[in-house]
Motif scaffolding. Sequence first.
Motif, PDB file in Angstrom:
ATOM      1  N   ARG A  47      -2.050  14.098  -3.476  1.00  0.00           N
ATOM      2  CA  ARG A  47      -3.317  14.090  -4.196  1.00  0.00           C
ATOM      3  C   ARG A  47      -4.279  13.100  -3.552  1.00  0.00           C
ATOM      4  NH1 ARG A  47      -3.269  15.432  -9.762  1.00  0.00           N
ATOM      5  NH2 ARG A  47      -5.413  14.704  -9.790  1.00  0.00           N
ATOM      6  N   ILE A  48      -5.569  13.407  -3.646  1.00  0.00           N
ATOM      7  CA  ILE A  48      -6.578  12.521  -3.055  1.00  0.00           C
ATOM      8  C   ILE A  48      -6.592  11.189  -3.790  1.00  0.00           C
ATOM      9  CG2 ILE A  48      -9.035  12.204  -2.581  1.00  0.00           C
ATOM     10  CD1 ILE A  48      -9.168  15.313  -2.291  1.00  0.00           C
ATOM     11  N   PHE A  49      -6.701  11.231  -5.129  1.00  0.00           N
ATOM     12  CA  PHE A  49      -6.693  10.012  -5.940  1.00  0.00           C
ATOM     13  C   PHE A  49      -5.584  10.037  -6.989  1.00  0.00           C
ATOM     14  CE2 PHE A  49     -11.337  10.587  -4.993  1.00  0.00           C
ATOM     15  CZ  PHE A  49     -11.420   9.588  -4.053  1.00  0.00           C
ATOM     16  N   GLY A  50      -5.407  11.146  -7.649  1.00  0.00           N
ATOM     17  CA  GLY A  50      -4.413  11.269  -8.707  1.00  0.00           C
ATOM     18  C   GLY A  50      -5.054  11.414 -10.076  1.00  0.00           C
ATOM     19  N   ASP A  51      -4.219  11.667 -11.063  1.00  0.00           N
ATOM     20  CA  ASP A  51      -4.692  11.912 -12.431  1.00  0.00           C
ATOM     21  C   ASP A  51      -5.304  10.682 -13.094  1.00  0.00           C
ATOM     22  OD1 ASP A  51      -4.085  14.608 -12.536  1.00  0.00           O
ATOM     23  OD2 ASP A  51      -2.038  14.254 -13.260  1.00  0.00           O
ATOM     24  N   GLY A  52      -5.001   9.496 -12.601  1.00  0.00           N
ATOM     25  CA  GLY A  52      -5.497   8.275 -13.233  1.00  0.00           C
ATOM     26  C   GLY A  52      -6.966   7.976 -12.970  1.00  0.00           C
ATOM     27  N   LYS A  53      -7.570   8.686 -12.043  1.00  0.00           N
ATOM     28  CA  LYS A  53      -8.984   8.462 -11.708  1.00  0.00           C
ATOM     29  C   LYS A  53      -9.787   9.646 -12.236  1.00  0.00           C
ATOM     30  CE  LYS A  53      -7.660   4.813  -9.667  1.00  0.00           C
ATOM     31  NZ  LYS A  53      -7.626   3.632 -10.476  1.00  0.00           N
ATOM     32  N   SER A  99      -6.983   3.525  -4.436  1.00  0.00           N
ATOM     33  CA  SER A  99      -6.142   4.636  -4.875  1.00  0.00           C
ATOM     34  C   SER A  99      -5.903   5.613  -3.725  1.00  0.00           C
ATOM     35  CB  SER A  99      -6.801   5.349  -6.058  1.00  0.00           C
ATOM     36  OG  SER A  99      -5.989   6.382  -6.536  1.00  0.00           O
ATOM     37  N   PHE A 100      -6.956   5.903  -2.982  1.00  0.00           N
ATOM     38  CA  PHE A 100      -6.836   6.782  -1.818  1.00  0.00           C
ATOM     39  C   PHE A 100      -5.842   6.202  -0.805  1.00  0.00           C
ATOM     40  CE2 PHE A 100      -8.175   8.114   2.439  1.00  0.00           C
ATOM     41  CZ  PHE A 100      -8.171   9.483   2.301  1.00  0.00           C
ATOM     42  N   ILE A 101      -5.969   4.906  -0.512  1.00  0.00           N
ATOM     43  CA  ILE A 101      -5.063   4.248   0.431  1.00  0.00           C
ATOM     44  C   ILE A 101      -3.630   4.301  -0.076  1.00  0.00           C
ATOM     45  CG2 ILE A 101      -4.437   1.989   1.410  1.00  0.00           C
ATOM     46  CD1 ILE A 101      -7.507   1.411   1.517  1.00  0.00           C
ATOM     47  N   LYS A 102      -3.435   4.010  -1.359  1.00  0.00           N
ATOM     48  CA  LYS A 102      -2.088   4.031  -1.931  1.00  0.00           C
ATOM     49  C   LYS A 102      -1.461   5.419  -1.815  1.00  0.00           C
ATOM     50  CE  LYS A 102      -1.264   1.734  -5.770  1.00  0.00           C
ATOM     51  NZ  LYS A 102      -1.410   1.150  -7.110  1.00  0.00           N
ATOM     52  N   ARG A 103      -2.253   6.468  -2.056  1.00  0.00           N
ATOM     53  CA  ARG A 103      -1.710   7.821  -1.924  1.00  0.00           C
ATOM     54  C   ARG A 103      -1.341   8.111  -0.477  1.00  0.00           C
ATOM     55  NH1 ARG A 103      -3.167   7.069  -6.675  1.00  0.00           N
ATOM     56  NH2 ARG A 103      -1.400   5.704  -6.445  1.00  0.00           N
ATOM     57  N   ARG A 104      -2.153   7.637   0.474  1.00  0.00           N
ATOM     58  CA  ARG A 104      -1.891   7.924   1.884  1.00  0.00           C
ATOM     59  C   ARG A 104      -0.617   7.244   2.370  1.00  0.00           C
ATOM     60  NH1 ARG A 104      -5.251  10.239  -0.078  1.00  0.00           N
ATOM     61  NH2 ARG A 104      -3.437  11.579  -0.211  1.00  0.00           N
ATOM     62  N   ILE A 105      -0.307   6.075   1.820  1.00  0.00           N
ATOM     63  CA  ILE A 105       0.917   5.385   2.276  1.00  0.00           C
ATOM     64  C   ILE A 105       2.116   5.748   1.415  1.00  0.00           C
ATOM     65  CG2 ILE A 105      -0.325   3.513   3.412  1.00  0.00           C
ATOM     66  CD1 ILE A 105       0.279   1.707   1.044  1.00  0.00           C
ATOM     67  N   GLY A 110       0.573   3.919 -10.378  1.00  0.00           N
ATOM     68  CA  GLY A 110       1.280   2.845 -11.069  1.00  0.00           C
ATOM     69  C   GLY A 110       2.152   1.988 -10.169  1.00  0.00           C
ATOM     70  N   ALA A 111       2.392   2.439  -8.932  1.00  0.00           N
ATOM     71  CA  ALA A 111       3.202   1.639  -8.014  1.00  0.00           C
ATOM     72  C   ALA A 111       2.393   0.403  -7.585  1.00  0.00           C
ATOM     73  CB  ALA A 111       3.587   2.454  -6.788  1.00  0.00           C
ATOM     74  N   PRO A 112       3.055  -0.753  -7.519  1.00  0.00           N
ATOM     75  CA  PRO A 112       2.316  -1.969  -7.171  1.00  0.00           C
ATOM     76  C   PRO A 112       1.915  -2.019  -5.696  1.00  0.00           C
ATOM     77  CG  PRO A 112       4.652  -2.453  -7.361  1.00  0.00           C
ATOM     78  CD  PRO A 112       4.470  -1.012  -7.778  1.00  0.00           C
ATOM     79  N   ALA A 113       0.739  -2.544  -5.464  1.00  0.00           N
ATOM     80  CA  ALA A 113       0.244  -2.820  -4.105  1.00  0.00           C
ATOM     81  C   ALA A 113      -0.437  -4.183  -4.191  1.00  0.00           C
ATOM     82  CB  ALA A 113      -0.723  -1.743  -3.641  1.00  0.00           C
ATOM     83  N   PRO A 114       0.340  -5.261  -4.031  1.00  0.00           N
ATOM     84  CA  PRO A 114      -0.204  -6.609  -4.190  1.00  0.00           C
ATOM     85  C   PRO A 114      -1.478  -6.834  -3.367  1.00  0.00           C
ATOM     86  CG  PRO A 114       2.157  -6.689  -3.914  1.00  0.00           C
ATOM     87  CD  PRO A 114       1.749  -5.267  -3.650  1.00  0.00           C
TER      88      PRO A 114
END
Length: 170
Positions: A47-53, A99-105, A110-114
Amino acid sequence: MDLVNFGYNLLSIFVFILPAMVANGTPVIIHGLPPIDMGKKWRDGRRIFGDGKTWGGFLSGIIAGLIIGGIESLIVWHNILFDSLIASIGALLGDLTASFIKRRIGLERGAPAPLLDQLDFYVGALIFLYLFAGKVFNLYAELAFAVIIYALHRLTNYTAYKLKLKSVPW
């Protein structure tokens, strides 16, 4: 820079970033409407961003930031409604970028990205305030405020988790 000037710089950042802080937190409480990415996937299959956005969260964040800017305009020495709009949009786009970066990696919602989770909106707001409103703040004050933002973000997310507004405490 002396302590008084440093304090004034921190206060200045606070005045201009407060609408962004509120804009960033509002979608946790007020969301809804379709997801911004409309369920579409990027070329990596995620997903580009996800349901949370959602559009509801994005729009409610901008409105909340403008309300705070209106209140601040009654208190401070000049009208900062435009700056509030710019900071709010920058904050929300910074959050979308994270959010975009988190999806790409490969990180799920909800997963943490400090640091990314805590400072995305702040950096987005600062960039937009600089580019579109010509606001330039003292670098040391920006960095000090980043530490404050990080601590506040951790505290407010933990509180939202305890209040069952968020499913994770980060």
